[in-house]
Design a protein around this motif. Structure first.
Motif, short mmCIF file in Angstrom:
data_model
loop_
_atom_site.label_atom_id
_atom_site.label_comp_id
_atom_site.label_asym_id
_atom_site.label_seq_id
_atom_site.Cartn_x
_atom_site.Cartn_y
_atom_site.Cartn_z
N GLU A 8 -0.79 4.36 -0.37
CA GLU A 8 -1.25 5.58 -0.76
C GLU A 8 -2.45 5.49 -1.52
OE1 GLU A 8 -1.13 9.92 -0.96
OE2 GLU A 8 -0.05 8.56 0.36
N LEU A 9 -2.51 4.41 -2.43
CA LEU A 9 -3.56 4.07 -3.37
C LEU A 9 -4.84 3.40 -2.89
CD1 LEU A 9 -1.41 3.65 -6.58
CD2 LEU A 9 -2.57 5.60 -5.93
N SER A 10 -4.42 2.93 -1.77
CA SER A 10 -5.52 2.03 -1.18
C SER A 10 -6.67 2.79 -0.70
CB SER A 10 -5.09 1.20 0.08
OG SER A 10 -4.61 2.03 1.07
N ASP A 11 -7.91 2.41 -0.93
CA ASP A 11 -9.17 3.07 -0.59
C ASP A 11 -10.28 2.28 -0.30
OD1 ASP A 11 -9.70 1.93 -3.04
OD2 ASP A 11 -10.42 3.68 -4.05
N GLY A 12 -9.78 0.96 -0.17
CA GLY A 12 -10.79 0.01 0.74
C GLY A 12 -11.65 -0.61 -0.35
N THR A 13 -11.40 -0.51 -1.79
CA THR A 13 -11.96 -1.12 -2.71
C THR A 13 -11.02 -2.09 -3.54
OG1 THR A 13 -11.67 0.68 -4.46
CG2 THR A 13 -13.41 0.88 -3.17
N TRP A 14 -11.65 -3.04 -4.38
CA TRP A 14 -10.73 -3.78 -5.35
C TRP A 14 -10.19 -3.18 -6.17
CZ3 TRP A 14 -9.79 -8.60 -3.65
CH2 TRP A 14 -10.77 -9.24 -2.77
N GLY A 15 -10.63 -1.89 -6.71
CA GLY A 15 -9.77 -1.11 -7.78
C GLY A 15 -8.60 -0.47 -7.26
N GLY A 16 -8.95 0.01 -6.00
CA GLY A 16 -7.69 0.42 -5.20
C GLY A 16 -6.62 -0.37 -4.91
N LEU A 17 -7.08 -1.72 -4.69
CA LEU A 17 -6.12 -2.56 -4.29
C LEU A 17 -5.41 -3.21 -5.61
CD1 LEU A 17 -4.66 -4.75 -2.52
CD2 LEU A 17 -6.63 -6.39 -3.02
N ALA A 18 -6.15 -3.07 -6.78
CA ALA A 18 -5.35 -3.40 -8.14
C ALA A 18 -4.61 -2.50 -8.68
CB ALA A 18 -6.45 -3.88 -9.10
N LEU A 19 -5.04 -1.31 -8.35
CA LEU A 19 -4.23 0.06 -8.78
C LEU A 19 -3.05 0.08 -7.97
CD1 LEU A 19 -4.10 2.50 -10.61
CD2 LEU A 19 -5.19 3.71 -8.87
N GLY A 20 -3.23 -0.46 -6.72
CA GLY A 20 -1.92 -0.10 -5.91
C GLY A 20 -1.09 -1.15 -6.08
N LEU A 21 -1.53 -2.44 -6.38
CA LEU A 21 -0.53 -3.42 -6.77
C LEU A 21 0.08 -3.32 -8.02
CD1 LEU A 21 0.45 -6.38 -6.12
CD2 LEU A 21 -1.48 -7.38 -7.31
N ALA A 22 -0.72 -2.71 -8.93
CA ALA A 22 -0.14 -2.48 -10.38
C ALA A 22 1.19 -1.46 -10.44
CB ALA A 22 -0.95 -2.12 -11.58
N ALA A 23 0.82 -0.37 -9.68
CA ALA A 23 1.75 0.85 -9.54
C ALA A 23 2.80 0.50 -8.60
CB ALA A 23 0.76 2.20 -9.00
N GLY A 24 2.52 -0.12 -7.36
CA GLY A 24 3.72 -0.46 -6.68
C GLY A 24 4.99 -1.52 -7.21
N THR A 25 4.11 -2.37 -7.87
CA THR A 25 4.90 -3.52 -8.75
C THR A 25 6.06 -2.57 -9.68
OG1 THR A 25 3.53 -5.27 -8.02
CG2 THR A 25 5.25 -5.51 -9.71
N ALA A 26 5.29 -1.85 -10.45
CA ALA A 26 5.97 -1.28 -11.63
C ALA A 26 6.73 -0.09 -11.04
CB ALA A 26 4.75 -0.24 -12.49
N ALA A 27 6.69 0.46 -10.01
CA ALA A 27 7.71 1.19 -9.37
C ALA A 27 8.90 0.55 -9.03
CB ALA A 27 6.98 2.42 -8.22
N ALA A 28 8.86 -0.55 -8.27
CA ALA A 28 9.76 -1.09 -7.86
C ALA A 28 10.59 -1.89 -9.12
CB ALA A 28 9.28 -2.25 -6.93
#
Length: 698
Positions: free
Chosen positions: A55-75
């Motif tokens: 959901e947070l991926s947008d093809g940028t490094w920032g989107g990847l980092a944000l998705g990794l942080a949010a997904g890891t924190a949620a789980a």
């Protein structure tokens, strides 16, 4: 070299896929091996990370980092919540944990679909990684090579944390000696929560990073869970590097195996899982510790011998034989044969249930009557699980295997022109019994969680056969269009819902009556003894293994009858009707009713079918959510099932069953072959527990 060149890309794909499974399985191994939680919702934790990252991926490094942080924190938060949810079950054993976490998985999966949608989400990665590189003359996705490097670094970092840091020492101490950990000032409860949070974080991170490999969508969580269980079983719980090697092997089978040996690939994983579990159980003695010492209660074997010898316990002294009683003190023979008040009281629930079932066609519409017929079929499956779980002490997640054998046998018999109901029932039961006899030796030596895993592997192997053997099973499309069943020779095929229900009711009544007769016979008492005092049974010279094998065969035949009924009532058959979810439903039905209550198993099956198909009809699309709530509520509210609500210590629901343990769930502390110590299932259950100095071992 030519072979390597031809299969280079699948081989590297297998490494990437295996390392993804390693990251997921490392969390599952951490949760089970250290926190002692058999987490069947671990795949849902992966799905949380995958959906969030996509959901947070947008093809940028920032989107990847944000998705990794949010997904890891949620789980991670979900893992911590899982710790709080399983805390009340700390003394209930792994079966209660498995049911609870499976229910949470159903709830979580439904919520994810409602929030993110039912379609598979696309995942966009940074442009640099969304390209191909040249690898020994072959083009290969750059992202997967990057993921391989990240997974290897994660394995090295995890090994360093567990072996070289104070945090790792506390985690190891929590698994090996929590009392000593508490004595050093650390809270085992806090470590337990931290371990499950870390396991969730690993699964969430794997979901975010692995979304381009195993994308978020329907079936993702179950697929990831099953493969992770295979990895954990093959790699064990003690070595992270062994888990690493097992994960790479599984990944290669899933990718390279499909291109090299496509006919064998679907069977290799669960066959290997079953083989490892069986070999481990072969090197240990079967469970035999029983419920405790001699002081815990009368010896069931001695009690059985007394009953078989026709002796009555005296009020204050030794027992007195019937033949020594004065003739004037003896009751008339005809009066002795009449059932007493207690017997009628025990039979009352069965009679009430039978009356309600007979009256249903006059009270319900056609659709509800068909659901009642399906509930009877699932009820017979649940009763077969009761025989194994409640009486033989073998909790099973694979009883859908003989259920499937009986179902497909009936469908193929009908297609071949054998449409007489009794013939279908007998031949289907025979086929299921033969299947149970073949796989029985692999099951009966194991105990506790190992039984759950072996039977799960058998069930999944059967599911793979169903999907591959299209000429017999129809594959994923299933079977439909076969002739209707005749109730008796010379009759017409049954098409009306009321006719099908009446047929199912008659078959179910006969099957349940035979089951109750066997369970209340001396043979049933011997089976009860194997669960309650196996060591004493073996010491008395009883062939416990033979008793368990016979019970496994009879339970398989009963499940085959249930499968036959399901096909007759539904008039179609698909792999989903005999899958893992149905096995979990059958086990839940047993826990709802009480693990030794035949009536309770039938009621539990009816409640599940009503929740899944009738109640969920008024709230379309939320059937899994309702079933998940039912799972969770049952584990918390009915620890001894409906039978436990009647009071007393039997828990048998009036069926003459053995007493339930303190929780009503086999696998709880004190039950044969179980332990609160993670990994205890792998050691001989008959070995004496460590005894404090100065005290005698019981």
């Amino acid at each position: 070299m030519e072979l390597l060149d031809a299969h280079l890309v699948p081989a590297v794909d297998g490494v990437a896929f295996g390392l993804l499974l390693f990251v997921v399985a490392a969390g599952l191994s951490l949760a089970f091996g250290t926190a002692g939680v058999l987490n069947l919702s671990h795949g849902t934790l992966y799905a949380i990370g995958a959906y969030t990252g996509a959901e947070l991926s947008d093809g940028t490094w920032g989107g990847l980092a944000l998705g990794l942080a949010a997904g890891t924190a949620a789980a991670c938060v979900a893992g911590a919540g899982l710790s709080a949810a399983t805390a009340p079950l700390a003394r209930r054993g792994h079966l209660a944990q498995a049911l609870l976490t499976f229910g949470l998985a159903l709830i979580g999966g439904d919520l994810l679909i409602q929030f993110f949608g039912a379609d598979e989400l696309p995942v966009r990665v940074p442009e640099v990684l969304d390209s191909s590189v040249t690898l020994l003359g072959h083009r290969y996705p750059a992202y997967r090579l990057c993921f391989i490097v990240m997974a290897v670094l994660l394995a090295a970092f995890g090994t360093w944390v567990l072996t070289r840091t104070r945090m790792g020492a506390a985690v190891r101490a929590a698994a090996d000696d929590p009392q000593m950990l508490a004595a050093t000032g650390h809270s085992p409860r806090a470590v337990h929560t931290g371990v499950l949070a870390a396991a969730g974080a690993l699964a969430g991170a794997a979901g975010v990073l692995g979304a381009p490999i195993i994308g978020p969508g329907p079936g993702t969580s179950e697929n990831v869970l099953m493969l992770s269980l295979v990895v954990v079983v093959l790699g064990g719980l003690r070595s992270l590097w062994a888990t690493f090697a097992a994960a790479v092997a599984v990944g290669e089978v899933q990718t390279l195996g499909v291109s090299v040996a496509p006919e064998l690939a679907p069977y290799l994983l669960f066959a290997a899982m079953a083989a490892v579990l069986v070999l481990r159980s072969r090197f240990t003695e079967p469970a035999g510790a029983g419920h405790g010492s001699e002081a815990s209660g009368p010896d069931p074997v001695a009690r059985l011998r007394g009953r078989l010898a026709g002796r009555l316990p005296g009020p204050k002294g030794p027992s007195v034989g019937l033949d020594r009683l004065p003739r004037r003190n003896r009751a008339p023979a005809w009066l002795a044969r009449l059932p007493g008040r207690a017997a009628w009281w025990r039979a009352a629930p069965l009679l009430v249930l039978l009356g309600v079932l007979i009256a249903l066609p006059a009270l319900l519409d056609a659709y509800s009557i068909s659901l009642a017929g399906s509930a009877l079929a699932l009820g017979l499956l649940a009763v077969s699980v009761t025989v194994l779980t409640g009486y033989a002490g073998l909790p099973t997640l694979g009883q859908t295997a003989p259920f499937a054998v009986g179902a497909y046998a009936t469908a193929n018999l009908a297609d071949a022109g054998w449409t007489v109901g009794p013939v279908q029932i007998v031949l289907s039961a025979l086929a299921a019994a033969v299947f149970a006899a073949v796989v029985g030796p692999a099951v009966i030596r194991a105990r506790g969680t190992t039984v759950l895993m072996i039977t799960l592997a058998i069930g999944e192997l059967t599911g793979a056969v169903v999907n591959q053997l299209k000429s017999v099973t129809g594959g994923a499309d299933g079977l439909v269009g076969f002739p209707a069943t005749q109730a008796l020779w010379g009759g017409e095929g049954m098409l009306e819902e009321s006719e099908l229900y009446t047929y199912a009711l008659v078959v179910a009544v006969v099957a349940v009556a035979l089951t109750l007769l066997v369970l209340r016979s001396p043979a049933g008492k011997l089976l009860t003894g194997t669960r309650g005092a196996e060591a004493r049974m073996r010491a008395s010279g009883h062939p416990v293994g033979r008793y368990l094998l016979v019970a496994h065969i009879c339970a398989g035949a009963l499940a085959g009858v249930g499968g036959s009924l399901m096909v007759t009532v539904q008039q179609y058959l698909s792999p989903a009707d005999v899958g893992f979810e149905i096995a979990a439903f059958a086990l839940l039905a047993v826990v709802i009713g009480g693990t030794t209550s035949v009536i309770g198993a039938l009621l539990g099956a009816g409640l599940i079918v009503a929740t899944r198909d009738w109640v969920a009809g008024s709230w379309p699309g939320h059937g899994p959510l309702l079933l998940g709530v039912l799972f969770v509520a049952t584990v918390y509210v009915l620890p001894r099932g409906l039978a436990g609500l009647r009071g007393g210590g039997s828990g048998g629901g009036g069926q003459g069953g053995p007493p339930s343990d303190a929780t009503g769930v086999p696998g709880a502390p004190g039950a044969p072959g179980t332990s609160d110590t993670p990994g205890a299932e792998d050691r001989p259950a008959s070995a004496p527990a460590p005894t404090p100095a100065g005290k005698a071992s019981p």
